[in-house]
Design an enzyme around this catalytic site. Structure first.
Site, PDB file in Angstrom:
ATOM      1  N   HIS A   1       0.836  -1.203   0.000  1.00  0.00           N
ATOM      2  CA  HIS A   1       0.000   0.000   0.000  1.00  0.00           C
ATOM      3  C   HIS A   1       0.870   1.251   0.000  1.00  0.00           C
ATOM      4  CE1 HIS A   1      -2.329   3.157   2.198  1.00  0.00           C
ATOM      5  NE2 HIS A   1      -3.188   2.846   1.252  1.00  0.00           N
TER       6      HIS A   1
ATOM      7  N   GLU B   1       2.144   1.917  -3.426  1.00  0.00           N
ATOM      8  CA  GLU B   1       1.122   2.579  -4.255  1.00  0.00           C
ATOM      9  C   GLU B   1       1.052   4.079  -3.958  1.00  0.00           C
ATOM     10  OE1 GLU B   1      -3.043   3.960  -3.587  1.00  0.00           O
ATOM     11  OE2 GLU B   1      -2.940   1.848  -3.000  1.00  0.00           O
ATOM     12  N   HIS B   2       1.168   4.450  -2.675  1.00  0.00           N
ATOM     13  CA  HIS B   2       1.146   5.869  -2.305  1.00  0.00           C
ATOM     14  C   HIS B   2       2.303   6.632  -2.943  1.00  0.00           C
ATOM     15  CE1 HIS B   2      -1.750   7.130   0.953  1.00  0.00           C
ATOM     16  NE2 HIS B   2      -2.119   5.892   0.703  1.00  0.00           N
TER      17      HIS B   2
ATOM     18  N   GLU C   1      -4.487   7.966   7.292  1.00  0.00           N
ATOM     19  CA  GLU C   1      -5.478   7.071   6.675  1.00  0.00           C
ATOM     20  C   GLU C   1      -5.844   5.937   7.626  1.00  0.00           C
ATOM     21  OE1 GLU C   1      -5.966   4.450   2.546  1.00  0.00           O
ATOM     22  OE2 GLU C   1      -4.098   5.515   2.958  1.00  0.00           O
TER      23      GLU C   1
END
Length: 418
Positions: A47, A50-51, A127
């Site tokens: 993840h 991806e950021h 997040e």
């Protein structure tokens, strides 16, 4: 131009789903990589990777990259799950090759600076905090951990502060290199596009990839889990799940209809009994959660804490009734009508079509005509649905409750029946 699956010489697959009546295309690159392939000590790296995608790539810094896609009126985004990471875009037809070029820059020429990495760790922490603050997000994270304890599928996709602390730019490069294999990549496009130009771009940007040894994936080991978290909330949030089927199994069609009859819509048994007739919940929903080697039939409910046990008992009894008697003929036909309509609605959305094609390629290594899917749904019988309910009840139940202690008794309703 027809539906087609192109295989580049190195094994990269390109799914082409033309919709010539449109003026736009939805496209993307999907990798078979996600939280399932993460070592425990760097949980969350997929993840975080991806950021970092939008910190600049190729000849463009972050601002120039954003301006490049918006200069042609397009949008680009990314998403990470347990088994896949997607980089996708929506553009007018003539700019599809350009958008694919931009995504290739993300994958092959990313700008990764230590300062940017630390900033994104902070963004991910926010997040993660947001997810914790939202009860109907947090309860699913708890459920996942209880269902798949001590294995990658049970760890949070967003990772933890202590695991991401170990991730450096060098760690990102190592993770990238290990997973950038042609057989783990599917490029998909649906909508209006120039076939030759798009395939040429795919070949130019992805044909250089060399095959790599296959990466082992820890098999799913679902458990009869149970988790509770006490929070000062107005509602109790409940999740229950039973064994279903893996994403590529043909058993999924009977389960899809079982889920619809059980709690999928306003006419479903649970919605009518729990909400309409008895007013015990604000929200209740049945759904399927699937992975490559496992799947679940699941229920989410949000209710007043004092109603939680009654809600759980009704859920338990309604599934048992379906396992004993199966669906009524009108229920089965209505569920098929809903499934057909939802499929047709998806056919009108290029983004949904592009992603559906990716699933077909990863799971079956071919493209399925939607008439084939419809035929499989139409062939499901009441006995098939009853058998799916019986199989669900025969396996391990996982149950989770979040909220006031008064709602935790809902889990005992299932424990007492097992």
């Amino acid at each position: 131009m027809e539906l087609d699956l192109i295989r580049l010489p190195n094994g990269v697959r390109v799914a082409l789903d033309p919709m010539p009546e449109l003026g736009t295309a939805a496209l993307g690159v999907w990798q078979r990589v996600g939280a399932r392939w993460e070592p425990a000590e760097i949980n969350g790296i997929a993840h975080l990777f991806e950021h970092m995608a939008f910190k600049g790539a190729g000849s463009r810094d972050a601002r120039q990259f954003a301006e490049a896609i918006e200069n042609v009126g397009g949008v680009v985004n990314a998403a990470t799950s347990y088994e896949r990471t997607a980089y996708y875009a929506r553009v007018v037809a003539e700019h599809a090759p350009f958008a694919l070029d931009l995504i290739a820059d993300i994958l092959f020429e990313p700008h990764w600076a230590p300062d940017d990495l630390e900033k994104e760790k902070g963004v991910v922490a926010q997040e993660r905090g947001e997810g914790f603050d939202v009860p109907d997000d947090r309860v699913f994270e708890l459920h996942q951990g209880a269902l798949y304890p001590d294995q990658p599928l049970g760890r949070p996709i967003l990772g933890e502060e202590e695991t991401l602390a170990h991730v450096s730019v060098e760690t990102l490069h190592a993770f990238h290199d290990a997973h950038m294999a042609p057989e783990r990549i599917v490029i998909s496009i649906a909508g209006a596009f120039d076939r030759d130009a798009f395939v040429e771009t795919a070949a130019r940007r992805f044909a250089h990839l060399k095959p790599r040894p296959p990466l082992l994936m820890t098999p799913a080991r679902p458990a009869a889990g149970r988790a509770v978290e006490t929070r000062k909330l107005e509602q109790a949030h409940l999740v229950f799940s039973w064994p279903g089927a893996a994403a590529g199994s043909d058993r999924i069609y009977a389960l899809r209809l079982l889920s619809e009859i059980f709690g999928g819509g306003m006419s479903s048994r649970l919605f009518q009994e729990v909400r309409e007739q008895r007013g015990l919940v604000y929200a209740i929903d049945s759904f399927l959660d699937t992975f490559e080697d496992d799947g679940r039939l699941a229920i989410y409910a949000g209710c007043a804490p004092q109603n939680a046990t009654t809600v759980a008992e009704i859920v338990r009894d309604q599934l048992a009734l379906l396992a004993q008697q199966g669906p009524r003929p009108e229920e089965l036909e209505r569920a098929k009508a809903v499934a057909r309509a939802q499929m047709l609605m998806g056919l009108e959305a290029p983004s949904a079509r592009a992603e559906a094609r990716v699933g077909q390629v990863f799971l079956r290594d071919r493209l399925m005509d939607f008439s084939e899917i419809r035929a499989k749904l139409d062939a499901v019988t009441a006995d098939d649905v009853r058998a799916a309910a019986r199989a669900a009840l025969a396996g391990p139940l996982c149950a989770t409750a979040l909220g006031p202690k008064a709602g935790h008794g809902a889990l005992d309703a299932f424990k007492a029946s097992s």
